[in-house]
Scaffold this motif. Structure first.
Motif, PDB file in Angstrom:
ATOM      1  N   PRO A 336       0.812  -1.227   0.000  1.00 57.25           N
ATOM      2  CA  PRO A 336       0.000   0.000   0.000  1.00 57.25           C
ATOM      3  C   PRO A 336       0.840   1.270   0.000  1.00 57.25           C
ATOM      4  O   PRO A 336       0.368   2.319  -0.472  1.00 57.25           O
ATOM      5  CB  PRO A 336      -0.838  -0.115   1.272  1.00 57.25           C
ATOM      6  N   LEU A 337       2.072   1.207   0.492  1.00 59.54           N
ATOM      7  CA  LEU A 337       2.924   2.390   0.443  1.00 59.54           C
ATOM      8  C   LEU A 337       3.310   2.710  -0.993  1.00 59.54           C
ATOM      9  O   LEU A 337       3.323   3.879  -1.397  1.00 59.54           O
ATOM     10  CB  LEU A 337       4.175   2.188   1.297  1.00 59.54           C
ATOM     11  N   ASP A 338       3.614   1.688  -1.774  1.00 57.80           N
ATOM     12  CA  ASP A 338       3.895   1.902  -3.195  1.00 57.80           C
ATOM     13  C   ASP A 338       2.719   2.604  -3.867  1.00 57.80           C
ATOM     14  O   ASP A 338       2.884   3.578  -4.606  1.00 57.80           O
ATOM     15  CB  ASP A 338       4.174   0.562  -3.875  1.00 57.80           C
ATOM     16  N   ARG A 339       1.506   2.114  -3.603  1.00 61.07           N
ATOM     17  CA  ARG A 339       0.322   2.714  -4.224  1.00 61.07           C
ATOM     18  C   ARG A 339       0.117   4.148  -3.766  1.00 61.07           C
ATOM     19  O   ARG A 339      -0.163   5.044  -4.585  1.00 61.07           O
ATOM     20  CB  ARG A 339      -0.916   1.880  -3.901  1.00 61.07           C
ATOM     21  N   ALA A 340       0.233   4.371  -2.460  1.00 59.13           N
ATOM     22  CA  ALA A 340       0.013   5.721  -1.934  1.00 59.13           C
ATOM     23  C   ALA A 340       1.005   6.711  -2.529  1.00 59.13           C
ATOM     24  O   ALA A 340       0.643   7.847  -2.876  1.00 59.13           O
ATOM     25  CB  ALA A 340       0.110   5.708  -0.419  1.00 59.13           C
ATOM     26  N   LEU A 341       2.255   6.297  -2.657  1.00 61.75           N
ATOM     27  CA  LEU A 341       3.278   7.175  -3.229  1.00 61.75           C
ATOM     28  C   LEU A 341       3.016   7.439  -4.706  1.00 61.75           C
ATOM     29  O   LEU A 341       3.089   8.583  -5.170  1.00 61.75           O
ATOM     30  CB  LEU A 341       4.660   6.557  -3.031  1.00 61.75           C
ATOM     31  N   ARG A 342       2.722   6.391  -5.461  1.00 64.43           N
ATOM     32  CA  ARG A 342       2.441   6.575  -6.896  1.00 64.43           C
ATOM     33  C   ARG A 342       1.240   7.486  -7.112  1.00 64.43           C
ATOM     34  O   ARG A 342       1.242   8.356  -7.996  1.00 64.43           O
ATOM     35  CB  ARG A 342       2.189   5.230  -7.573  1.00 64.43           C
ATOM     36  N   ASP A 343       0.204   7.253  -6.324  1.00 61.65           N
ATOM     37  CA  ASP A 343      -1.006   8.061  -6.487  1.00 61.65           C
ATOM     38  C   ASP A 343      -0.732   9.536  -6.198  1.00 61.65           C
ATOM     39  O   ASP A 343      -1.150  10.416  -6.954  1.00 61.65           O
ATOM     40  CB  ASP A 343      -2.113   7.548  -5.565  1.00 61.65           C
ATOM     41  N   LEU A 344      -0.022   9.814  -5.101  1.00 65.81           N
ATOM     42  CA  LEU A 344       0.218  11.215  -4.771  1.00 65.81           C
ATOM     43  C   LEU A 344       1.177  11.856  -5.769  1.00 65.81           C
ATOM     44  O   LEU A 344       0.977  13.013  -6.174  1.00 65.81           O
ATOM     45  CB  LEU A 344       0.771  11.347  -3.350  1.00 65.81           C
ATOM     46  N   GLU A 345       2.201  11.138  -6.198  1.00 69.06           N
ATOM     47  CA  GLU A 345       3.131  11.692  -7.191  1.00 69.06           C
ATOM     48  C   GLU A 345       2.391  12.050  -8.475  1.00 69.06           C
ATOM     49  O   GLU A 345       2.687  13.068  -9.120  1.00 69.06           O
ATOM     50  CB  GLU A 345       4.247  10.687  -7.471  1.00 69.06           C
ATOM     51  N   THR A 346       1.420  11.228  -8.854  1.00 70.30           N
ATOM     52  CA  THR A 346       0.623  11.515 -10.055  1.00 70.30           C
ATOM     53  C   THR A 346      -0.329  12.681  -9.814  1.00 70.30           C
ATOM     54  O   THR A 346      -0.438  13.596 -10.636  1.00 70.30           O
ATOM     55  CB  THR A 346      -0.174  10.265 -10.465  1.00 70.30           C
ATOM     56  N   TYR A 347      -1.013  12.671  -8.682  1.00 70.33           N
ATOM     57  CA  TYR A 347      -2.023  13.683  -8.373  1.00 70.33           C
ATOM     58  C   TYR A 347      -1.397  15.067  -8.188  1.00 70.33           C
ATOM     59  O   TYR A 347      -2.035  16.095  -8.450  1.00 70.33           O
ATOM     60  CB  TYR A 347      -2.759  13.260  -7.111  1.00 70.33           C
ATOM     61  N   LEU A 348      -0.147  15.106  -7.764  1.00 65.28           N
ATOM     62  CA  LEU A 348       0.524  16.397  -7.584  1.00 65.28           C
ATOM     63  C   LEU A 348       0.754  17.125  -8.906  1.00 65.28           C
ATOM     64  O   LEU A 348       1.025  18.330  -8.904  1.00 65.28           O
ATOM     65  CB  LEU A 348       1.870  16.210  -6.888  1.00 65.28           C
TER      66      LEU A 348
END
Length: 372
Positions: A336-348
């Motif tokens: 879930p950390l991988d997902r959370a990081l990818r999602d925020l990096e994209t959303y930023l």
């Protein structure tokens, strides 16, 4: 990971919205991995928001809502709702924030609110689709309404949102807001191959030939960009992103705890991440309160623009510290950390951040370099 309760000075129904979001958080987070792996629209999560009354909460009372996000008294409540949903899943948070944005933009049009209230009653969200390339979306006047020609890109919720709020150009005038009725056959989801935010059903939509009746038109040409609703309203995106940052910090601490707290270098990185997270939290809180208050529109825009640029830098600092401390594991699914990081990096990757920073700098130049 419970947020502080909102002020007891707000009506009970508003405070209930935070409790509803908190109750949904574990289930949404539990499904987020499957949504990401399948790049699937989070239908169960949207149904949960609908069942909890959160889709309609932002409607005025006359349309069955509680006015969530309408006015300064509910700014803190809306922030915590968006933050909680974002902490559960940035994908779901992105979709919910777009829905809230559509309701806010439609708030001065009873006919538009009635259309959106019907969608909410059917369990469907709305969203704001403004991004385009080339000639974009154009509207031609016909008897009783408007005929559309063209496309929109990066339309989150494509295929699930039936009544999006879109902007269409009318000759040389500013864009006109409207609520066309869109079928799934007009959607192309093949273009969305992003590393994160995979379940947002973001696609390209062809509106050519659609007719929008006058009753589904909102305001006048140019109202979409009217200050401070457009720039100032961006604080709500930051609130969702703050939830994602909450999740990253919690998972970061969890991983270091497994190692017995890590070494001094790791603890120093964690401290830097914590400082960035706290600065981001305070910035979002103040941006929301100012944006929903009664201040000068130009000052609101400048403050939220400053918060946008600052949030990106703070979030990236937190992400960098997390990845360095956790190491290769922070890049490997289905963690879930991988997902959370990818999602925020994209959303930023929000549009016009440099222009936002420049606007904030211009305001500061004319006001002694600081906000009161």
């Amino acid at each position: 990971m419970r947020n502080a309760s909102p002020s007891t000075n707000v009506p009970l129904q508003l405070r209930d919205a935070v409790a509803a979001a908190l109750a949904l958080e574990p289930a949404i987070f539990g499904r987020a991995g499957a949504v990401d792996a399948a790049a699937a629209y989070p239908a169960a999560d949207i149904a949960g928001l609908s069942g909890a009354g959160l889709l309609g909460a932002c409607l005025p009372a006359a349309f069955g809502g509680v006015g969530l996000g309408h006015g300064a008294e509910s700014a803190d409540v809306l922030r915590e709702v968006l933050r909680t949903i974002g902490r559960a899943s940035l994908t779901v948070g992105r979709l919910y924030e777009g829905h809230v944005n559509a309701l806010r933009l439609a708030r001065h049009s009873p006919a538009a609110l009635a259309l959106l209230a019907d969608e909410i009653a059917a369990g469907r969200i709305s969203g704001v689709w403004n991004a385009e390339r080339g000639e974009g979306l154009r509207a031609e006047r016909i008897a009783g309404g408007w005929r559309l020609t063209g496309h929109k890109i990066h339309c989150s919720g494509s295929g699930a949102v039936r009544r999006p709020l879109v902007t269409a150009r009318i000759g040389e005038q500013g864009p006109l807001m409207m609520l066309p009725e869109v079928g799934g056959e007009r959607v192309d989801l093949s273009v969305w191959r992003a590393a994160g935010m995979r379940g947002t059903a973001t696609g390209t939509v062809d509106f050519t030939g659609l007719v929008v009746p006058d009753a589904a038109v909102i305001g006048e040409p140019g109202d979409y960009y009217r200050s401070p609703g457009f720039s100032g309203g961006a604080w709500r995106v930051l609130a969702v992103q703050l939830g994602g940052l909450d999740r990253i910090m919690a998972l970061h601490v969890e991983r270091l705890g497994v190692r017995g707290g890590g070494d001094p270098v790791m603890r120093a990185r964690l401290a830097r991440a914590g400082a960035a997270h706290e600065a981001a939290r305070l910035s979002v809180r103040e941006a929301g309160r100012r944006a929903e208050g009664e201040g000068e529109p130009a000052a609101i825009d400048a403050y939220v623009d400053l918060a946008r640029g600052g949030f990106e830098e703070l979030a990236l600092a937190c992400i960098e510290a997390t990845r360095r401390n956790v190491g290769l594991g922070s890049f490997i699914a289905p963690d879930p950390l991988d997902r959370a990081l990818r999602d925020l990096e994209t959303y930023l990757r929000q549009p016009f951040l440099d222009a936002s920073r420049d606007n904030a700098a211009g305001w500061l130049l004319g006001h002694g370099g600081c906000f009161a």
